[in-house]
Scaffold this active site. Structure first.
Site, PDB file in Angstrom:
ATOM      1  N   GLU A  43      27.311  58.738  84.610  1.00  0.00           N
ATOM      2  CA  GLU A  43      27.735  59.596  85.220  1.00  0.00           C
ATOM      3  C   GLU A  43      27.209  59.893  86.944  1.00  0.00           C
ATOM      4  OE1 GLU A  43      29.012  64.482  83.899  1.00  0.00           O
ATOM      5  OE2 GLU A  43      27.492  63.274  82.887  1.00  0.00           O
ATOM      6  N   LYS A  93      36.569  65.726  83.955  1.00  0.00           N
ATOM      7  CA  LYS A  93      35.873  65.840  82.060  1.00  0.00           C
ATOM      8  C   LYS A  93      36.769  67.125  82.535  1.00  0.00           C
ATOM      9  CE  LYS A  93      31.152  66.973  81.499  1.00  0.00           C
ATOM     10  NZ  LYS A  93      29.202  66.350  82.199  1.00  0.00           N
ATOM     11  N   CYS A 141      30.632  62.312  79.618  1.00  0.00           N
ATOM     12  CA  CYS A 141      28.966  62.565  79.158  1.00  0.00           C
ATOM     13  C   CYS A 141      29.229  63.622  77.724  1.00  0.00           C
ATOM     14  CB  CYS A 141      28.035  62.821  80.437  1.00  0.00           C
ATOM     15  SG  CYS A 141      26.039  63.529  79.587  1.00  0.00           S
TER      16      CYS A 141
END
Length: 298
Positions: A43, A116, A153
């Site tokens: 990431e 995300k 993540c």
């Protein structure tokens, strides 16, 4: 068998974008020489993890998509004939930024992006200051090596995200990641957290009958604000098969690259043995669309 060779790069980043990207380039080249068809990066791999503090100047790190980084990694993808999963700080418009994964096809084109969706806001992880939650939904990205269920993540803690990617036909789940230890926690608590992180993702593999690829950064990054002692990223990048079995697990404290072969057809067999999708009682899941279910009202 439909086999795919996946390369991963677990890297310790420094305060030099050029150095970080140079080492990533070298790593991708080396992995391609080892036969990797798909390379997954961690990431926000171009820079230090800037979210340890809330600082307006850090928005200068953001870039458009397409932009310089997609050109850089797209050129590599085209020259090497590999698919690359990148993770970028996207400037969508003035005042509108995302934490965005970009998948580059082996001809260098952008196969697709994922923004995300779940954004944390914890000490040393002030991501809500920087990132607007993604608005693209959970849709796998079709590539020449398969249909990639790319998440990022904090998304990895949410079984809903993994399930929706699986229901949309993902061949595997991929999580570029930046997570580490809080220095004030005891070693025992730190280990519990790392194992919980690993276990929940292995659970996604089992529950959905899909391989999972998670690539984390490694090493210590100081907190520029001085409010904490920084983050010790715990590495431990891993690949598991559709029964949660480890195919590879990196160390907690060293940079590593690896190429792992996955048999995508094995997922079909696992789903025949464990037909979780067949037995789902979707008519009973309406409350999942609620923030919370009042025990007295239902």
């Amino acid at each position: 068998m439909k086999e795919i060779k996946i390369g991963i790069i677990q890297q310790h980043n420094v305060d030099s974008r050029e150095d970080n990207m140079r080492r990533l380039r070298d790593g991708i080249i080396d992995l391609s020489r080892q036969g990797a068809q798909l390379v997954v990066l961690q990431e926000l791999h171009n820079s230090l993890y800037f979210c340890q503090e809330e600082r307006v100047d850090h928005f200068d790190l953001a870039e458009p998509i397409p932009g310089p980084s997609t050109e850089f990694f797209g050129t590599l993808a085209r020259e090497l004939g590999v698919v690359i999963v990148t993770s970028l700080f996207e400037r969508r418009a003035a005042g509108l930024y995302h934490n965005t994964a970009v998948v580059l096809e082996r001809d260098g084109s952008i196969a697709g992006i994922y923004r995300k969706t779940h954004i944390p806001d914890d000490p040393a992880y002030y991501e809500k200051f920087y990132f607007t939650p993604g608005d693209l939904g959970f849709h796998p990205i079709d590539t020449s090596v398969g249909r990639l269920g790319v998440l990022v993540c904090w998304d990895q803690w949410y079984p809903e995200a993994a399930r929706l990617m699986a229901l949309a036909g993902a061949d595997l789940l991929i999580y570029p990641t930046a997570i580490g230890y809080e220095s004030s926690d005891t070693p025992e608590e730190q280990e519990r957290q790392r194992e919980a992180w690993t276990t929940v993702q292995r659970g996604h593999a089992v529950a959905n009958g899909l391989p999972v690829v998670t690539v984390n950064r490694v090493g210590h990054e100081a907190d520029p604000s001085g409010q904490t002692r920084g983050i010790q990223f715990w590495g431990s990048s891993f690949i598991v098969g559709p029964q949660g079995e480890f195919l590879h697990r990196s160390s907690v404290d060293a940079e590593e690259t690896a190429v792992i072969t996955i048999d995508l057809d094995h997922s079909e067999q696992v789903r025949r043995w464990w037909p979780f999708f067949r037995d789902r009682r979707i008519e009973e899941y309406g409350n999942l669309l609620k923030r919370y279910v009042d025990p007295e009202r239902g």
